[in-house]
Design an enzyme around this catalytic site. Structure first.
Site, short mmCIF file in Angstrom:
data_model
loop_
_atom_site.label_atom_id
_atom_site.label_comp_id
_atom_site.label_asym_id
_atom_site.label_seq_id
_atom_site.Cartn_x
_atom_site.Cartn_y
_atom_site.Cartn_z
N GLY A 43 7.02 4.89 7.81
CA GLY A 43 6.17 6.08 7.92
C GLY A 43 6.43 6.77 9.25
O GLY A 43 7.48 6.58 9.86
N SER A 44 5.45 7.52 9.70
CA SER A 44 5.65 8.32 10.91
C SER A 44 5.55 7.44 12.17
O SER A 44 4.93 6.36 12.15
CB SER A 44 4.62 9.43 10.97
OG SER A 44 3.33 8.86 11.09
N THR A 45 6.10 7.95 13.24
CA THR A 45 6.09 7.20 14.50
C THR A 45 4.67 7.04 15.03
O THR A 45 4.30 5.97 15.52
CB THR A 45 7.00 7.92 15.53
OG1 THR A 45 8.33 7.89 15.00
CG2 THR A 45 6.98 7.25 16.88
N GLY A 73 3.08 4.35 13.00
CA GLY A 73 3.78 3.09 13.27
C GLY A 73 3.32 2.45 14.57
O GLY A 73 3.12 1.24 14.66
N LYS A 85 0.85 -1.19 0.00
CA LYS A 85 0.00 0.00 0.00
C LYS A 85 0.88 1.24 0.00
O LYS A 85 1.48 1.59 1.01
CB LYS A 85 -0.93 0.04 1.22
CG LYS A 85 -2.05 1.04 0.97
CD LYS A 85 -2.64 1.66 2.21
CE LYS A 85 -1.93 2.85 2.75
NZ LYS A 85 -1.87 4.05 1.88
N CYS A 114 13.89 10.56 6.04
CA CYS A 114 13.77 10.18 7.45
C CYS A 114 15.09 10.39 8.18
O CYS A 114 15.11 10.65 9.36
CB CYS A 114 13.35 8.71 7.54
SG CYS A 114 14.42 7.63 6.60
P1 NAD Z 1 2.40 8.43 7.60
O1 NAD Z 1 2.70 7.67 8.84
O2 NAD Z 1 1.39 9.50 7.64
O3 NAD Z 1 1.92 7.44 6.43
C1 NAD Z 1 2.71 6.35 6.05
C2 NAD Z 1 1.80 5.30 5.44
O4 NAD Z 1 0.94 4.80 6.45
C3 NAD Z 1 0.90 5.82 4.32
O5 NAD Z 1 0.83 4.86 3.28
C4 NAD Z 1 -0.44 5.97 5.01
O6 NAD Z 1 -1.55 5.85 4.13
C5 NAD Z 1 -0.40 4.80 5.97
N1 NAD Z 1 -1.30 4.92 7.12
C6 NAD Z 1 -1.74 6.06 7.72
N2 NAD Z 1 -2.57 5.75 8.73
C7 NAD Z 1 -2.65 4.40 8.80
C8 NAD Z 1 -3.33 3.48 9.63
N3 NAD Z 1 -4.13 3.89 10.62
N4 NAD Z 1 -3.17 2.16 9.41
C9 NAD Z 1 -2.36 1.72 8.42
N5 NAD Z 1 -1.69 2.54 7.58
C10 NAD Z 1 -1.82 3.87 7.77
O7 NAD Z 1 3.81 8.97 7.07
P2 NAD Z 1 4.09 9.93 5.81
O8 NAD Z 1 3.67 11.30 6.20
O9 NAD Z 1 3.54 9.30 4.59
O10 NAD Z 1 5.69 9.86 5.71
C11 NAD Z 1 6.55 10.65 6.44
C12 NAD Z 1 7.10 9.86 7.61
O11 NAD Z 1 7.75 8.67 7.17
C13 NAD Z 1 8.17 10.64 8.36
O12 NAD Z 1 7.95 10.52 9.74
C14 NAD Z 1 9.45 9.94 7.95
O13 NAD Z 1 10.50 10.09 8.85
C15 NAD Z 1 9.00 8.53 7.81
N6 NAD Z 1 9.95 7.75 6.98
C16 NAD Z 1 10.77 6.83 7.61
C17 NAD Z 1 11.72 6.13 6.86
C18 NAD Z 1 12.66 5.13 7.53
O14 NAD Z 1 13.27 4.34 6.83
N7 NAD Z 1 12.81 5.16 8.84
C19 NAD Z 1 11.82 6.34 5.49
C20 NAD Z 1 10.98 7.27 4.90
C21 NAD Z 1 10.05 7.98 5.65
#
Ligand code: NAD
Length: 491
Positions: free
Chosen positions: A241-243, A246, A188, A297
Site C-alpha cells: 500500500g502507500s508509504t 506502511g 484484508k 506502484c
Molecule cells: P493505502 O495505504 O491507502 O491502503 C492499503 C491498505 O492498507 C488498504 O487495505 C487499507 O484499508 C489499509 N489501511 C489503511 N490504513 C490502515 C491502518 N491504519 N492500519 C492498517 N491498514 C490500513 O493504499 P491504496 O491507496 O489502497 O493503494 C495505493 C498505494 O499502494 C500506492 O502508494 C501504491 O504505490 C501502493 N502499491 C505498492 C505496491 C508494491 O508492490 N510496492 C503494489 C501495489 C500498490
C-alpha cells in the site's frame, strides 16, 4: 456489458470468510461497492470489526497449530497448490470480469494479470519440497564432537493487507508463499476493491484447501487493518500500500514484535538515452507509465530524456498518448479505464492543475469516452522540472513528467534524487551505458529496454520509502519461515 452472474455475485458478496464459514460482520456494518465506470453503487461488503478480525485470527491460529497442515507432506502441499492454480485457471474469465467491474481495470489487462497469478501459484507450488536447512561444521577450541543443523519452520499466522489497484494478483502473491510454507493467512483487501479477493476465497474452498488456511476480513484500514496489525497472535504483516500507511503499520507492528514486509509506493524514473531505439522505447516508456491507468506502484512516472532527442520524444510520446483509447473497461479496445474513485480522480486532477500553476507545459491525450459519470482521466504528458510536486510525489494516475538531461551522470543523480526507490527503466543501445546506469540506481529493480510484466521467480520490492522485503521469487519465502538450530554434542 457484465454478465448477470458477475453482477449477482457482487450483490451477494457481503460476507467475511472466517475459519471456513461465510459470515456477516458481528455488528452488521457494511461499506458500499462502487463501479468506477459509472459511479453507481452495485453492492456492499461487510465492514469487519476488531471482534471479527479476532475470530479470523483464532481460526487461522487453530490451523497453524494443526500438524496436518503445518507438517503436511510436500507432495500433498504441492498438489493442493496446483489444484488451486487449476481452479483459478478454470475461473479466469469470471475473475477478470469481477476485477474489471470492481477496479475499472481494462478487461485485457485483468485477463493477463489473472494468467500471471496462475503462473505465480504454479511457481510457488514447486517450492515445498525444496525448503531446506543447512549443516554447520562446529569445532570449538575446547574440543568435543558437535553436529549442528538448521530446519525451516512456518512462522504461523500471517496478516496481509493489500491495496485496490491489482487486488487479485497481489492477494495471490501473499497467499502462494503462505501455502508453500505451511503458514495460514488473514487477508484484508482494500475497502475500495474486495470482490476478486472474495471470489478467491470461494476458489480456495473449491480447490480443497483446508478451512481456516485463508481467512478474509473486508473492511476499513482504521478498524480491520489496525486490529490485524495489533493482534498478538499474528506473526507477520505483509503490507502492500502507500508509504504513509506502511510506516504506521510498521510502528504498530513493533508493539508486538511482529515481522513486517512493506511493498510501498514509488515514483519510478525512466532514463531515455539518445542512443535508444525510439520506435520501441517510447511505447514501452508510455506503457510503463499508463498501464492500468497509471495505477501501478512501479509506474515509470518520471521520464528523463537526453536533451538532443527531447523534442522528438515529447512529440512521439504526445502522439502515442493521444492514440490511447480511454473507455469502458469491458471494451476490449480500451487502453485506459476509469481510475478507482471520485476521490482519486480529484487527486490526480489537483496534481495536474498545480503543475500548470507552477508553469509546466501539458500535453493531454483525448479522453474519448462518453462515460462522463465514471472516474475517467486522460493520459497526460507534463513537461516538468525536477522540483515540481508532480515530478516528486506519487500521483497514481495516467500522468508522466518529462525532464531533459545532458550527461548520464546528471540522469543518474536526478533519478536517485527522490525519496522512493522501487523501480527504474533505462533505454539505450549502449551496453556499458546500460550497465553503469543500472548499477548506480538506488532501486529494487532496473528494467533495460523494455517494461515486461512481473515474472514469478523475479523478486518484487523496493528500497528507501518504497519499503523492504520482497514478494515473488525465492526471496519472498524467507519472510514466512523461521530458522531453528539443532546443536548435538556427541556423548
Ligand atoms: P493505502 O495505504 O491507502 O491502503 C492499503 C491498505 O492498507 C488498504 O487495505 C487499507 O484499508 C489499509 N489501511 C489503511 N490504513 C490502515 C491502518 N491504519 N492500519 C492498517 N491498514 C490500513 O493504499 P491504496 O491507496 O489502497 O493503494 C495505493 C498505494 O499502494 C500506492 O502508494 C501504491 O504505490 C501502493 N502499491 C505498492 C505496491 C508494491 O508492490 N510496492 C503494489 C501495489 C500498490
Amino acid at each position: 456489458m457484465y454478465s448477470d452472474a458477475t453482477i449477482q455475485m457482487v450483490r451477494e458478496s457481503g460476507c467475511l470468510l472466517i475459519d471456513g464459514a461465510w459470515v456477516e460482520s458481528k455488528d452488521g456494518a457494511t461499506l458500499p461497492v462502487i463501479n468506477p465506470a459509472s459511479g453507481a453503487q452495485i453492492g456492499q461488503i461487510s465492514s469487519a470489526s476488531a471482534e471479527d478480525v479476532d475470530a479470523a485470527v483464532q481460526g487461522a491460529a487453530r490451523v497453524a497449530k494443526d500438524e496436518a497442515w503445518s507438517r503436511m507432506s510436500s507432495e500433498r502441499r504441492e498438489a493442493l497448490m496446483h489444484a488451486l492454480a487449476d481452479t483459478v485457471e478454470r475461473n479466469a474469465g469470471r475473475i477478470a470480469e469481477i476485477e474489471s467491474l470492481d477496479v475499472g481495470m481494462p478487461i485485457g489487462v485483468a485477463q493477463f494479470l489473472v494468467s500471471l497469478s496462475v503462473s505465480s501459484l504454479r511457481y510457488m507450488a514447486g517450492w515445498p519440497s525444496k525448503i531446506e536447512g543447512r549443516t554447520i561444521p562446529v569445532s570449538y577450541p575446547f574440543g568435543g564432537e558437535h553436529f549442528a543443523f538448521t530446519t525451516r519452520e512456518p512462522i504461523g499466522v500471517v496478516g496481509a493487507i493489500i491495496p485496490w489497484n491489482v487486488p487479485f494478483m497481489i492477494a495471490i502473491w501473499k497467499l502462494a508463499p503462505v501455502l508453500a510454507t505451511g503458514c495460514t493467512l488473514v487477508l484484508k483487501p482494500s475497502e475500495e476493491a474486495s470482490q476478486s479477493v472474495l471470489l478467491l476465497g470461494r476458489l480456495v474452498k473449491e480447490a480443497g484447501i483446508p478451512d481456516g488456511v485463508l481467512n478474509i476480513v473486508t473492511g476499513t484500514g482504521a478498524v480491520a487493518g489496525e486490529a490485524l496489525v495489533r493482534h498478538p497472535h499474528v506473526a507477520k504483516i505483509g503490507f502492500t500500500g502507500s508509504t504513509v500507511t506502511g510506516r504506521a503499520v510498521a510502528r504498530m507492528a513493533g508493539e508486538t514484535t511482529k515481522r513486517v514486509s512493506l511493498e510501498l509506493g514509488g515514483k519510478s524514473a525512466q532514463i531515455l538515452f539518445a542512443s535508444a531505439d525510439l520506435d520501441t522505447a517510447v511505447p514501452e516508456a508510455a506503457n510503463s507509465a499508463f498501464l492500468n491507468t497509471g495505477q501501478t506502484c512501479v509506474a515509470g512516472s518520471r521520464l528523463y530524456i537526453q536533451r538532443r532527442i527531447y523534442d522528438e520524444v515529447i512529440e512521439r510520446l504526445t502522439r502515442h498518448a493521444s492514440n490511447l483509447r480511454v473507455g469502458h473497461p469491458m471494451d476490449p479496445a480500451t487502453n485506459l479505464g476509469p481510475v478507482i474513485s471520485a476521490k482519486q480522480k480529484r487527486r490526480i486532477e489537483d496534481y495536474i492543475s498545480s503543475a500548470r500553476e507552477q508553469g509546466a507545459v501539458l500535453h493531454a491525450g483525448r479522453s474519448n469516452t462518453a462515460e462522463d459519470c465514471g472516474f475517467y482521466v486522460a493520459p497526460t504528458v507534463v513537461e516538468a522540472r525536477q522540483e515540481m510536486t508532480i515530478a516528486r510525489e506519487e500521483v497514481f494516475g495516467p500522468v508522466i513528467s518529462a525532464i531533459p538531461f545532458d550527461e548520464p551522470e546528471q540522469a543518474i543523480a536526478l533519478a536517485n534524487d527522490n525519496p522512493y526507490g522501487l523501480s527504474a527503466y533505462v533505454y539505450t543501445q549502449n551496453l556499458s551505458e546500460a550497465l553503469t546506469t543500472a548499477t548506480r540506481l538506488q532501486v529494487g529493480r532496473v528494467l533495460v529496454n523494455g517494461a515486461p510484466p512481473p515474472y514469478p521467480s523475479i523478486p518484487e520490492g523496493g528500497r528507501k520509502a518504497s519499503g523492504y522485503g520482497r514478494d515473488q521469487g525465492p526471496e519472498s519465502l524467507e519472510g514466512y519461515l523461521d530458522t531453528k538450530v539443532v546443536l548435538v554434542t556427541a556423548r
